[in-house]
Design an enzyme around this catalytic site. Structure first.
Site, PDB file in Angstrom:
ATOM      1  N   ARG A  80       0.544 -29.369  51.793  1.00  0.00           N
ATOM      2  CA  ARG A  80      -0.676 -28.282  51.934  1.00  0.00           C
ATOM      3  C   ARG A  80      -2.043 -29.150  51.892  1.00  0.00           C
ATOM      4  O   ARG A  80      -2.802 -28.870  52.340  1.00  0.00           O
ATOM      5  CB  ARG A  80      -0.713 -27.218  51.072  1.00  0.00           C
TER       6      ARG A  80
ATOM      7  N   GLU B 220      -1.265  -8.825  56.241  1.00  0.00           N
ATOM      8  CA  GLU B 220      -0.685  -9.970  57.040  1.00  0.00           C
ATOM      9  C   GLU B 220      -0.703  -9.512  58.512  1.00  0.00           C
ATOM     10  O   GLU B 220      -0.932 -10.249  59.518  1.00  0.00           O
ATOM     11  CB  GLU B 220       0.966 -10.541  56.543  1.00  0.00           C
TER      12      GLU B 220
ATOM     13  N   PHE C 218       5.828 -13.271  54.147  1.00  0.00           N
ATOM     14  CA  PHE C 218       5.110 -12.049  54.394  1.00  0.00           C
ATOM     15  C   PHE C 218       4.600 -12.256  55.723  1.00  0.00           C
ATOM     16  O   PHE C 218       4.565 -11.250  56.590  1.00  0.00           O
ATOM     17  CB  PHE C 218       4.160 -11.757  53.407  1.00  0.00           C
TER      18      PHE C 218
END
Lengths: 274, 315
Positions: free
Chosen positions: B8, B56, B81
């Site tokens: 990330r 989402e 999600f």
């Protein structure tokens, strides 16, 4: 202020013409959704011919206003209005739902001029409208984003997620048009899963609400004007309409949500719409 | 000890670097900005960052609208999600509409760790792979992630990018070329082909070394783009070795293993074993513990290779 006699005549003619397209297209295809198309005819006509800043010769013009048909099954009215506005030839309407045509049962954003996004899975349009509205603010462009939603469609949770987003970001360039015809596929909306107190619901979410008769072209026109005047928050136009409006045997019944008229029924409908 | 970095972090660095150059890059998150490190982008470009909240479906739809308005949106959320809940929005508002949206699934694979099964994405690659027009990229480490983000920005069309949260060893090199859809051959070999994706490149490299000691010559292909998959590279290697093992930090159903199986069975039949998670949910545990639990380790690749080659396994 009411339309002039000349303007009123124009819209009377236009909406009749569009309703004739709707019944002819669905008859041609042997399928489709006349009920919710007939109910949205005035709302769509006045929007495209009076308020939306679009150029049929340059459909992807970057300062255009955007329209998203969240109730994507109502392509008969959408395609008819686009064709009458000049986005593609009116004759093409009679290729509706043909396998070798581009006027699919539900709108395909990639192929049809004037259609900015594909839709047909209910509940998605308002989020997309917000995306355009947010970017118009970011870029300082004076463009508006309209989204038509069915009242049954309000049962989809994503609509309310998007309602929160539009209010949170003060998207006064976003306008939701609820075609409140009270009927969905299976039955009356109130019998399936009610959407009572709709105005209170939208107001509670932070929206400005205008409630009108969706078949009164003057009221429709004023509502769009009021939405443009409203600053700091999005506007929801709650338009009371009649499903199947204009064709007596299609009015106010869920039978004609997604059924095409046969040749005999078409003839009757066309007589009423002459 | 190998140099560790969180994928990330590579993602965030690349995003900011691209943001400096390209004003049309916008970033959205679903209330995971701190976790996904998109808050770094927000700090640098506050106007071009949008928190859409815990929604989402709305996030993906909003990103689609931004693409209609000419931007290149990166829509971020936890992978499960995003890919599960907003699948339909990706299908209609993004892929069918051919909108230039980059979908970024975070907390990938075992990096969701102690959050447990609800948060462990072990099916996201399968879901994204079925969507027409969707390109699926699963980088190996933070260095390759930076290249993948850059490639994703310049690619016209929908992309799914899988990003891990926790630090993993840096195994790729800055100077290695990265091309969407092109496999990278890390080792030449003659006896067996190991095909890895994502962070499994590290364990696969270790396995190749161990196999070499045992006298087995293993070829190692790293597939960072699962769709479109590099058929030619797979076919050429399988034609040579006739034995293939796939390794992924993901279910063996629908992911890399399935994609390779499709290519082999239609083009170049070879003996195949798929290493990944089986038909199961995850549990809570530290990332290392989960990699052990799921047997996503080099020793399993080695033993599977020996089994596949018909060697007697000595332990």
């Amino acid at each position: 202020m009411d339309f002039s006699k000349e303007k009123s005549d124009f819209y009377n003619n236009l909406t009749k013409k569009i309703r004739r397209h709707i019944v002819k297209m669905t008859n041609h295809a042997g399928s489709g959704h006349p009920g919710g198309s007939l109910s949205a005819t005035e709302l769509m006509s006045v929007l495209f011919f009076e308020h939306m800043n679009v150029d049929p010769n340059n459909p992807d013009w970057e300062d255009r206003d955007c329209f998203f048909l969240s109730k994507g099954h109502c392509t008969p009215v959408f395609y008819s209005v686009l064709a009458e506005k000049g986005f593609f030839p009116v004759e093409e309407l009679m290729t509706f739902r043909d396998v070798d045509g581009r006027l699919h049962g539900h709108p395909c954003g990639e192929h049809i001029p004037g259609v900015d996004i594909s839709s047909g899975s209910l509940g998605q349009g308002l989020s997309v409208a917000n995306g355009v509205g947010l970017i118009a603010k970011l870029d300082g462009r004076d463009r508006r984003s309209y989204c038509m939603i069915g009242d049954g469609e309000l049962q989809e949770g994503q609509v309310w997620e998007a309602a929160m987003t539009a209010a949170h970001y003060n998207l006064d360039n976003v306008c939701a048009i609820i075609d409140w015809n009270k009927i969905q596929l299976d039955d009356f909306v109130e019998n399936v899963k009610g959407v009572k107190n709709l105005g209170d619901k939208f107001r509670a979410f932070g929206w400005h609400v205008v409630e009108i008769d969706g078949h009164d072209i003057n009221a429709v026109n004023e509502a769009y004007k009021e939405a443009k005047r409203t600053k700091g928050r999005p506007t929801a136009i709650l338009a009371h309409t009649v499903k199947g409006k204009g064709v007596s045997f299609m009015e106010d019944t869920h039978d004609w949500h997604g059924m095409a008229p046969n040749d005999e029924q078409l003839e009757t409908a066309l007589k009423e719409l002459a | 000890m190998a140099n560790l970095e969180a994928p990330r972090k590579g993602f965030a660095d690349a995003l900011i670097r691209l943001g400096e150059k390209h004003e049309n890059l916008v970033v959205l998150d679903a209330d995971c900005a701190k976790s996904n490190m998109t808050n770094l982008y927000k700090d640098r470009f506050p106007d071009r960052f949008f928190n859409i909240g815990i929604s989402e479906c709305d996030l993906v739809g909003t990103a689609a609208g931004m693409a209609v308005a000419g931007k290149v949106p990166f829509a971020n959320a936890y992978a499960n999600f995003l890919t599960g809940r907003a699948f339909d929005q990706m299908r209609i508002s993004v892929c069918y509409s051919n909108n230039n949206v980059k979908i970024v699934g975070h907390n990938a694979g075992t990096s969701a760790a102690q959050e447990g099964a609800t948060h462990l994405p072990l099916e996201d690659i399968s879901l994204m792979r079925t969507l027409p027009r969707m390109t699926v990229i699963v980088p190996a480490d933070a260095v390759e992630m930076e290249k993948a983000v850059e490639a994703a920005y310049y690619h016209e069309g929908p992309i799914y990018l899988r990003v891990g949260k926790l630090p993993v060893p840096i195994v790729t090199k800055k100077e290695e070329p990265f091309k969407i859809g092109k496999a990278i051959k890390y080792r030449e070999g003659a006896d067996i082909t190991i095909i890895s994706t994502g962070i499994m490149l590290d364990e696969s490299l270790k396995a190749v070394g161990e196999l070499e000691k045992q006298g087995v010559s293993a070829e190692l292909l790293h597939i960072h783009t699962i769709k479109p998959i590099d058929k030619e590279a797979i076919i050429a290697s399988a034609a040579k070795t006739k034995h293939v093992i796939t390794v992924e930090e993901h279910s063996i159903i629908g992911g890399l293993g399935s994609a390779v199986a499709e290519v082999l069975s239609e083009n170049q039949p070879a003996k195949l074993r798929r290493i990944g998670t089986n038909d199961r949910f995850g549990v809570s545990g530290k990332m290392d513990e989960l990699l052990d639990l799921f047997e996503l380790r080099s020793h399993r690749i080695v033993s599977t290779a020996n089994e596949l080659l018909g060697h007697r396994v000595t332990s």
